[in-house]
Design a protein around this motif. Structure first.
Motif, PDB file in Angstrom:
ATOM      1  N   ALA A   1      31.501   7.742 -73.282  1.00 38.67           N
ATOM      2  CA  ALA A   1      30.700   8.122 -72.118  1.00 38.67           C
ATOM      3  C   ALA A   1      31.229   7.496 -70.834  1.00 38.67           C
ATOM      4  N   LEU A   2      31.776   6.289 -70.903  1.00 36.81           N
ATOM      5  CA  LEU A   2      32.276   5.623 -69.704  1.00 36.81           C
ATOM      6  C   LEU A   2      33.363   6.445 -69.025  1.00 36.81           C
ATOM      7  N   VAL A   3      34.325   6.920 -69.790  1.00 39.72           N
ATOM      8  CA  VAL A   3      35.401   7.723 -69.223  1.00 39.72           C
ATOM      9  C   VAL A   3      34.864   9.080 -68.789  1.00 39.72           C
ATOM     10  N   ASN A   4      34.020   9.702 -69.600  1.00 38.80           N
ATOM     11  CA  ASN A   4      33.466  11.012 -69.260  1.00 38.80           C
ATOM     12  C   ASN A   4      32.715  10.964 -67.928  1.00 38.80           C
ATOM     13  N   ASN A   5      31.958   9.904 -67.686  1.00 35.34           N
ATOM     14  CA  ASN A   5      31.209   9.782 -66.438  1.00 35.34           C
ATOM     15  C   ASN A   5      32.115   9.540 -65.235  1.00 35.34           C
ATOM     16  N   ALA A   6      33.341   9.073 -65.456  1.00 35.82           N
ATOM     17  CA  ALA A   6      34.277   8.803 -64.360  1.00 35.82           C
ATOM     18  C   ALA A   6      35.045  10.049 -63.930  1.00 35.82           C
ATOM     19  N   ILE A   7      34.936  11.134 -64.679  1.00 35.38           N
ATOM     20  CA  ILE A   7      35.641  12.368 -64.342  1.00 35.38           C
ATOM     21  C   ILE A   7      34.742  13.213 -63.452  1.00 35.38           C
ATOM     22  N   PRO A   8      35.154  13.476 -62.198  1.00 33.99           N
ATOM     23  CA  PRO A   8      34.295  14.233 -61.280  1.00 33.99           C
ATOM     24  C   PRO A   8      33.824  15.581 -61.815  1.00 33.99           C
ATOM     25  N   LEU A   9      34.639  16.278 -62.577  1.00 36.62           N
ATOM     26  CA  LEU A   9      34.186  17.553 -63.141  1.00 36.62           C
ATOM     27  C   LEU A   9      33.222  17.351 -64.302  1.00 36.62           C
ATOM     28  N   ASN A  10      33.023  16.092 -64.697  1.00 40.67           N
ATOM     29  CA  ASN A  10      32.072  15.705 -65.743  1.00 40.67           C
ATOM     30  C   ASN A  10      32.341  16.371 -67.089  1.00 40.67           C
ATOM     31  N   ARG A  11      33.616  16.554 -67.373  1.00 41.97           N
ATOM     32  CA  ARG A  11      34.006  17.082 -68.682  1.00 41.97           C
ATOM     33  C   ARG A  11      35.474  16.747 -68.909  1.00 41.97           C
ATOM     34  N   TYR A  12      35.859  16.763 -70.152  1.00 42.91           N
ATOM     35  CA  TYR A  12      37.259  16.576 -70.501  1.00 42.91           C
ATOM     36  C   TYR A  12      38.000  17.900 -70.349  1.00 42.91           C
ATOM     37  N   GLY A  13      39.292  17.811 -70.124  1.00 44.70           N
ATOM     38  CA  GLY A  13      40.106  19.013 -70.038  1.00 44.70           C
ATOM     39  C   GLY A  13      40.408  19.563 -71.414  1.00 44.70           C
ATOM     40  N   SER A  14      40.771  20.819 -71.449  1.00 46.22           N
ATOM     41  CA  SER A  14      41.155  21.437 -72.720  1.00 46.22           C
ATOM     42  C   SER A  14      42.673  21.436 -72.852  1.00 46.22           C
ATOM     43  N   GLU A  15      43.143  21.615 -74.051  1.00 47.74           N
ATOM     44  CA  GLU A  15      44.582  21.712 -74.300  1.00 47.74           C
ATOM     45  C   GLU A  15      45.173  22.877 -73.511  1.00 47.74           C
ATOM     46  N   ASP A  16      44.437  23.978 -73.431  1.00 50.31           N
ATOM     47  CA  ASP A  16      44.887  25.151 -72.678  1.00 50.31           C
ATOM     48  C   ASP A  16      45.059  24.834 -71.192  1.00 50.31           C
ATOM     49  N   GLU A  17      44.127  24.063 -70.617  1.00 54.37           N
ATOM     50  CA  GLU A  17      44.212  23.734 -69.198  1.00 54.37           C
ATOM     51  C   GLU A  17      45.452  22.895 -68.885  1.00 54.37           C
ATOM     52  N   ILE A  18      45.802  21.996 -69.762  1.00 56.79           N
ATOM     53  CA  ILE A  18      46.996  21.176 -69.555  1.00 56.79           C
ATOM     54  C   ILE A  18      48.251  22.028 -69.770  1.00 56.79           C
ATOM     55  N   ALA A  19      48.237  22.867 -70.791  1.00 57.20           N
ATOM     56  CA  ALA A  19      49.375  23.760 -71.039  1.00 57.20           C
ATOM     57  C   ALA A  19      49.609  24.684 -69.850  1.00 57.20           C
ATOM     58  N   ASN A  20      48.542  25.154 -69.203  1.00 60.71           N
ATOM     59  CA  ASN A  20      48.688  26.015 -68.028  1.00 60.71           C
ATOM     60  C   ASN A  20      49.506  25.327 -66.934  1.00 60.71           C
ATOM     61  N   VAL A  21      49.260  24.044 -66.715  1.00 62.20           N
ATOM     62  CA  VAL A  21      49.989  23.301 -65.681  1.00 62.20           C
ATOM     63  C   VAL A  21      51.445  23.123 -66.089  1.00 62.20           C
ATOM     64  N   ILE A  22      51.679  22.787 -67.343  1.00 64.51           N
ATOM     65  CA  ILE A  22      53.049  22.601 -67.844  1.00 64.51           C
ATOM     66  C   ILE A  22      53.847  23.891 -67.686  1.00 64.51           C
ATOM     67  N   VAL A  23      53.272  24.998 -68.126  1.00 68.48           N
ATOM     68  CA  VAL A  23      53.959  26.290 -68.057  1.00 68.48           C
ATOM     69  C   VAL A  23      54.191  26.697 -66.599  1.00 68.48           C
ATOM     70  N   PHE A  24      53.209  26.463 -65.737  1.00 69.06           N
ATOM     71  CA  PHE A  24      53.380  26.775 -64.321  1.00 69.06           C
ATOM     72  C   PHE A  24      54.553  25.995 -63.731  1.00 69.06           C
ATOM     73  N   LEU A  25      54.610  24.688 -63.992  1.00 66.22           N
ATOM     74  CA  LEU A  25      55.674  23.866 -63.407  1.00 66.22           C
ATOM     75  C   LEU A  25      57.058  24.274 -63.899  1.00 66.22           C
ATOM     76  N   ARG A  26      57.135  24.861 -65.053  1.00 65.93           N
ATOM     77  CA  ARG A  26      58.422  25.308 -65.604  1.00 65.93           C
ATOM     78  C   ARG A  26      58.752  26.742 -65.187  1.00 65.93           C
ATOM     79  N   SER A  27      57.795  27.412 -64.561  1.00 64.30           N
ATOM     80  CA  SER A  27      57.988  28.817 -64.200  1.00 64.30           C
ATOM     81  C   SER A  27      58.654  28.974 -62.836  1.00 64.30           C
ATOM     82  N   ASP A  28      59.072  30.202 -62.539  1.00 65.14           N
ATOM     83  CA  ASP A  28      59.632  30.521 -61.229  1.00 65.14           C
ATOM     84  C   ASP A  28      58.594  30.369 -60.116  1.00 65.14           C
ATOM     85  N   LYS A  29      57.316  30.439 -60.465  1.00 60.57           N
ATOM     86  CA  LYS A  29      56.255  30.304 -59.466  1.00 60.57           C
ATOM     87  C   LYS A  29      56.208  28.902 -58.857  1.00 60.57           C
ATOM     88  N   ALA A  30      56.826  27.940 -59.523  1.00 60.93           N
ATOM     89  CA  ALA A  30      56.864  26.567 -59.018  1.00 60.93           C
ATOM     90  C   ALA A  30      58.241  26.219 -58.467  1.00 60.93           C
TER      91      ALA A  30
END
Length: 134
Positions: free
Chosen positions: A79-108
């Motif tokens: 709960a301590l870490v969860n309360n420190a995240i402004p969005l008040n939730r943990y990220g999903s594996e998909d959300e992190i993968a989206n950033v990784i794929v974006f940074l490797r893409s031509d869009k970045a």
């Protein structure tokens, strides 16, 4: 020309989701993980190449605060870490993968020298993980 990626920690979690996203975009992907049995199960429906590589998830410096099967198994969710995240939730594996794929893409193609904190605002609060360790 086919684009290619090597994804480490690809037997499960963020690595596997990232590899699946690259494959869905038509990339050639090599999945790498030290857990050969789990990696073989993960790649069998994907048709990708795999190689064993050591990675120590028991080292806290190599583990990010994100909901994955591994973190749940090690009891890293509290709960301590969860309360420190402004969005008040943990990220999903998909959300992190989206950033990784974006940074490797031509869009970045013009993104350089940046630290991208895909952490729900956790880093921007100034708290950070070291401050939470007792």
């Amino acid at each position: 020309m086919t684009k290619c990626a090597i994804v480490t920690g690809a037997a499960r979690g963020i690595g596997l989701v990232t590899a699946k996203q690259f494959l869905a975009m038509g990339w050639a992907v090599a999945l790498v993980d030290r857990d050969r049995e789990e990696l073989d199960r993960a790649i069998s429906p994907l048709g990708a190449q795999a190689a064993a590589m050591p990675y120590d998830i028991s080292d806290p410096d190599q583990v990010a605060t994100m909901i994955t099967d591994t973190l749940a198994a090690f009891g890293r969710i509290d709960a301590l870490v969860n309360n420190a995240i402004p969005l008040n939730r943990y990220g999903s594996e998909d959300e992190i993968a989206n950033v990784i794929v974006f940074l490797r893409s031509d869009k970045a193609s013009f993104v350089t020298g940046q630290v991208i904190a895909a952490d729900g605002g956790f880093d921007s609060t100034g708290v950070g993980l070291p401050a939470l360790r007792v």
